[in-house]
Design a protein around this motif. Structure first.
Motif, PDB file in Angstrom:
ATOM      1  N   ALA A  86      -4.936  62.803   6.567  1.00  0.00           N
ATOM      2  CA  ALA A  86      -4.072  63.087   5.556  1.00  0.00           C
ATOM      3  C   ALA A  86      -4.015  61.920   4.405  1.00  0.00           C
ATOM      4  O   ALA A  86      -3.236  61.975   3.446  1.00  0.00           O
ATOM      5  CB  ALA A  86      -2.755  63.350   5.950  1.00  0.00           C
ATOM      6  N   HIS A  87      -4.656  60.703   4.905  1.00  0.00           N
ATOM      7  CA  HIS A  87      -4.365  59.745   3.843  1.00  0.00           C
ATOM      8  C   HIS A  87      -5.409  58.675   4.107  1.00  0.00           C
ATOM      9  O   HIS A  87      -5.652  57.775   4.926  1.00  0.00           O
ATOM     10  CB  HIS A  87      -3.040  58.852   4.271  1.00  0.00           C
ATOM     11  CG  HIS A  87      -2.800  57.982   3.410  1.00  0.00           C
ATOM     12  ND1 HIS A  87      -1.511  57.688   2.457  1.00  0.00           N
ATOM     13  CD2 HIS A  87      -3.379  56.963   2.475  1.00  0.00           C
ATOM     14  CE1 HIS A  87      -1.550  56.886   1.537  1.00  0.00           C
ATOM     15  NE2 HIS A  87      -2.518  56.206   1.596  1.00  0.00           N
ATOM     16  N   THR A  88      -6.683  58.766   3.170  1.00  0.00           N
ATOM     17  CA  THR A  88      -7.757  57.767   3.161  1.00  0.00           C
ATOM     18  C   THR A  88      -8.116  57.286   1.927  1.00  0.00           C
ATOM     19  O   THR A  88      -7.459  57.868   0.903  1.00  0.00           O
ATOM     20  CB  THR A  88      -8.807  58.351   4.003  1.00  0.00           C
ATOM     21  OG1 THR A  88      -9.667  57.310   4.376  1.00  0.00           O
ATOM     22  CG2 THR A  88      -9.700  59.366   3.115  1.00  0.00           C
ATOM     23  N   HIS A  89      -8.681  56.112   1.830  1.00  0.00           N
ATOM     24  CA  HIS A  89      -9.481  55.762   0.553  1.00  0.00           C
ATOM     25  C   HIS A  89     -10.874  55.459   0.998  1.00  0.00           C
ATOM     26  O   HIS A  89     -11.226  54.582   1.518  1.00  0.00           O
ATOM     27  CB  HIS A  89      -8.778  54.329   0.423  1.00  0.00           C
ATOM     28  CG  HIS A  89      -7.348  54.616   0.084  1.00  0.00           C
ATOM     29  ND1 HIS A  89      -6.701  55.068  -1.083  1.00  0.00           N
ATOM     30  CD2 HIS A  89      -6.213  54.566   0.836  1.00  0.00           C
ATOM     31  CE1 HIS A  89      -5.431  54.865  -1.251  1.00  0.00           C
ATOM     32  NE2 HIS A  89      -5.158  54.773   0.225  1.00  0.00           N
ATOM     33  N   VAL A  90     -11.842  56.395   0.441  1.00  0.00           N
ATOM     34  CA  VAL A  90     -13.304  56.038   0.666  1.00  0.00           C
ATOM     35  C   VAL A  90     -13.865  55.541  -0.704  1.00  0.00           C
ATOM     36  O   VAL A  90     -15.179  55.375  -0.781  1.00  0.00           O
ATOM     37  CB  VAL A  90     -13.801  57.477   0.969  1.00  0.00           C
ATOM     38  CG1 VAL A  90     -13.312  57.664   2.421  1.00  0.00           C
ATOM     39  CG2 VAL A  90     -13.719  58.518   0.048  1.00  0.00           C
TER      40      VAL A  90
ATOM     41  N   ILE B 230      -1.435  64.990  -7.580  1.00  0.00           N
ATOM     42  CA  ILE B 230      -1.217  63.838  -8.410  1.00  0.00           C
ATOM     43  C   ILE B 230      -0.426  62.572  -7.544  1.00  0.00           C
ATOM     44  O   ILE B 230       0.567  62.979  -6.960  1.00  0.00           O
ATOM     45  CB  ILE B 230      -0.202  64.199  -9.525  1.00  0.00           C
ATOM     46  CG1 ILE B 230      -1.014  64.955 -10.616  1.00  0.00           C
ATOM     47  CG2 ILE B 230       0.401  62.898 -10.158  1.00  0.00           C
ATOM     48  CD1 ILE B 230      -0.048  65.494 -11.497  1.00  0.00           C
ATOM     49  N   LYS B 231      -0.860  61.640  -7.434  1.00  0.00           N
ATOM     50  CA  LYS B 231      -0.098  60.555  -6.653  1.00  0.00           C
ATOM     51  C   LYS B 231       0.651  59.686  -7.393  1.00  0.00           C
ATOM     52  O   LYS B 231       0.064  58.943  -8.385  1.00  0.00           O
ATOM     53  CB  LYS B 231      -1.286  59.619  -5.935  1.00  0.00           C
ATOM     54  CG  LYS B 231      -0.631  58.523  -5.101  1.00  0.00           C
ATOM     55  CD  LYS B 231      -1.726  57.843  -4.101  1.00  0.00           C
ATOM     56  CE  LYS B 231      -0.800  56.771  -3.227  1.00  0.00           C
ATOM     57  NZ  LYS B 231      -1.887  56.086  -2.257  1.00  0.00           N
ATOM     58  N   THR B 232       1.827  59.662  -7.218  1.00  0.00           N
ATOM     59  CA  THR B 232       2.614  58.493  -7.726  1.00  0.00           C
ATOM     60  C   THR B 232       2.990  57.519  -7.138  1.00  0.00           C
ATOM     61  O   THR B 232       3.339  57.499  -5.731  1.00  0.00           O
ATOM     62  CB  THR B 232       4.185  59.082  -8.103  1.00  0.00           C
ATOM     63  OG1 THR B 232       4.443  59.811  -6.910  1.00  0.00           O
ATOM     64  CG2 THR B 232       3.931  60.314  -9.062  1.00  0.00           C
TER      65      THR B 232
ATOM     66  N   GLY C  46      -0.175  49.427   3.493  1.00  0.00           N
ATOM     67  CA  GLY C  46      -0.246  50.273   2.404  1.00  0.00           C
ATOM     68  C   GLY C  46      -1.707  50.438   2.146  1.00  0.00           C
ATOM     69  O   GLY C  46      -2.590  50.835   2.644  1.00  0.00           O
ATOM     70  N   ASP C  47      -1.929  50.433   0.904  1.00  0.00           N
ATOM     71  CA  ASP C  47      -3.197  50.917   0.376  1.00  0.00           C
ATOM     72  C   ASP C  47      -4.239  49.516   0.222  1.00  0.00           C
ATOM     73  O   ASP C  47      -3.929  48.531   0.070  1.00  0.00           O
ATOM     74  CB  ASP C  47      -3.211  51.272  -1.056  1.00  0.00           C
ATOM     75  CG  ASP C  47      -2.495  52.587  -1.242  1.00  0.00           C
ATOM     76  OD1 ASP C  47      -2.297  53.193  -2.391  1.00  0.00           O
ATOM     77  OD2 ASP C  47      -2.060  53.096  -0.206  1.00  0.00           O
ATOM     78  N   SER C  48      -5.359  49.868   0.826  1.00  0.00           N
ATOM     79  CA  SER C  48      -6.145  48.819   1.131  1.00  0.00           C
ATOM     80  C   SER C  48      -6.838  48.348  -0.012  1.00  0.00           C
ATOM     81  O   SER C  48      -7.236  48.997  -0.971  1.00  0.00           O
ATOM     82  CB  SER C  48      -7.420  49.387   2.173  1.00  0.00           C
ATOM     83  OG  SER C  48      -8.023  50.591   1.823  1.00  0.00           O
TER      84      SER C  48
HETATM   85 ZN   LIG Z   1      -3.021  54.674   0.852  1.00  0.00          ZN
END
Ligand SMILES: [Zn+2]
Length: 495
Positions: A101-105, A212-214, A340-342
């Motif tokens: 449910a939460h990744t960054h590729v 939409i990511k806030t 948090g976000d990489s």
């Molecule tokens: Zn993230």
């Protein structure tokens, strides 16, 4: 629903042949007419992801990409078996394909790297991944490649980001908009109270994002307006729990579909005067808060009322460690690689510029144990928990980090495996707005299934016994998985 969602719904209807029509379909095939390709997974113990108890000796009948029926093996008639490919699943346990449910590729577009990550996901039982902000130009191509089976990968859904203008000095946004100006591209829009949100949401949808990511630098009023317009246009809002100045309670009340990162739930418990000092730039860093403050119960109540999913991202909290977090006297942004976000290196392997440490604001201090306790409180309060990792599987790991997130939810948060499996499938689907299409093993749902040799109810280690992942009716046997060498990535490990 508008856009992609509508397209999926049509494809489901077109492919679905209800259980009652099975014999008619079989007859049609005998008669030489084109019928759906039928695959029967025979003899599995099915845990369907609805929270229902496991059922032994079941057959899952798949037609093309869709589950047509789930029936006891002894109810399989000759006419159904006729012409079908039968997979012997006896002794196996079937669970819904996992949803990361939460990744960054694609924080920085790197096709080989993304394929490496997604390949490991698929062969680890993951059939859907939600990317939480990256370079949409790359994400669209990966999504297409997965859909047409050019690459072995889960279905990839992704977001278009909105944040206040202050956020777009963050090096991750520079990477994800490489060649363009972050904040001024359709997938990374700077928004203020003066923004035409009808246009902004329409532009976000035009990127083929399904959420939409806030992220940051948004107040409660603006977030509420974004959420309302997004609802009107049929696209969910996926928010950080804290998008300072809007804190967790305001975010929950805005009626967003999903909220990310459990630790910042505590932001609602920061005393108003302390929070104001942070906003005015007179104070920054982490502050101690009472994580049992009743205001956090109000956050949970609002989330439950609005059907908001929490993706806790425990693994990233554990991985980075509170000590490192506490060492950083900054707020609203994190250093490269922090929780948090990489973060990623910039183009050409250059390290990104240091994050602007003058950012204002305070954040709740939250140890790893606090993150577990908050997640448990949310779960006990009836909030839907999804399983997301925020990326960062070590490059040499043969299993995806999602397995570790699942372990944390079971062993450290204390959720029973039946609930954890629902979190890792159905609640991920709810976050995506795809709960009518994926996330459970039921007739009419996409044939997204993971087959395990060991009983998943016995514990999370069972996920390592995955034998077969089925995505949209296509079979991916674990025995065919090769990790390979992680592709070169300038400046950092694969996510
Ligand atoms: Zn993230």
């Amino acid at each position: 629903m508008i856009g992609r969602g509508g397209w999926i719904a049509v494809s489901v209807l077109a492919a679905l042949s209800p259980a009652g029509d099975l014999s008619a379909q079989a007859g049609a095939r005998e008669g030489g007419a084109e019928g759906p390709a039928r695959t029967i997974f025979r003899g599995a113990t099915v845990i369907d992801g609805t929270g229902a108890a496991a059922r032994d000796g079941m057959a899952i009948i798949v037609e093309d990409e869709v589950i047509a029926a789930v029936v006891p093996v002894d109810e399989l008639g000759a006419e159904v078996l006729e012409g079908a490919e039968v997979v012997d699943a006896s002794g196996w346990h079937a669970i819904p394909g996992l949803v990361e449910a939460h990744t960054h590729v694609a924080t920085m577009a790197n096709r080989a790297q993304a394929e490496f990550i997604l390949n490991r996901y698929l062969y680890g039982g993951i059939t859907t991944a939600r990317d939480m902000a990256g370079d949409v130009r790359s994400l669209m191509d990966l999504q297409r490649a997965s859909l047409v089976k050019e690459i072995d990968a889960p279905d990839l859904l992704f977001s278009a980001l909105m944040a206040g203008p202050d956020f777009f000095t963050d090096p991750r946004t520079v990477s994800s908009a490489a060649g363009e100006t972050p904040g001024a591209v359709t997938w990374m829009q700077a928004v203020t109270g003066d923004t035409d949100l009808v246009e902004a949401v329409t532009l976000a949808r035009g990127t083929w994002a399904t959420g939409i990511k806030t992220y940051a630098a948004i107040d409660g009023e603006l977030l509420g307006a974004i959420a309302a317009e997004a609802r009107r246009q049929g696209i969910p809002v996926w928010s950080h729990v804290h998008v300072g100045p809007a804190r967790s309670l305001e975010v929950a009340r805005a009626g967003v579909r999903a909220m990310s990162h459990v630790c910042d739930l505590g932001s609602a418990a920061i005393p108003d005067d302390v929070f104001r000092e942070g906003q005015e730039g007179r104070r920054s860093g982490f502050v101690d808060v009472d994580l049992n403050d009743p205001v956090i119960d109000s956050v949970f109540a609002a989330m439950r009322r609005n059907g908001t999913v929490l993706d806790a991202t425990l693994r990233i909290v554990v991985q980075i460690g509170q000590r490192r977090m506490a060492a950083i006297d900054t707020v609203g942004a994190r250093p490269p690689g922090a929780a948090g976000d990489s973060a990623r290196a910039g183009p050409g392997g250059r390290r990104p510029p240091p994050i602007d440490r003058r950012r204002r604001g305070v954040r709740p201090r939250c140890e790893t144990a606090d993150a577990f306790a908050l997640t448990r409180r949310a779960w006990e309060a009836g909030v839907m928990i999804a399983a997301g990792t925020d990326g960062m599987t070590p490059p040499d790991s043969v299993f995806p980090a999602l397995h570790e997130e699942i372990r944390l939810l079971h062993e450290d948060v204390g959720m029973p495996m039946l609930d954890v499996l629902k979190a890792a499938s159905y609640h991920g689907a709810v976050a995506l707005g795809l709960e009518d299409e994926i996330g459970t093993i039921e007739p009419g749902r996409k044939a997204n299934i993971a087959f395990l040799r060991e009983d998943p109810l016995a514990g999370p280690e069972s996920l390592r016994s995955v034998e077969l992942t089925v995505k949209r009716g296509t079979l991916y046997y674990r025995r065919d998985f090769v990790l390979g060498e992680p592709p070169e990535r300038p400046g950092g490990p694969p996510g």
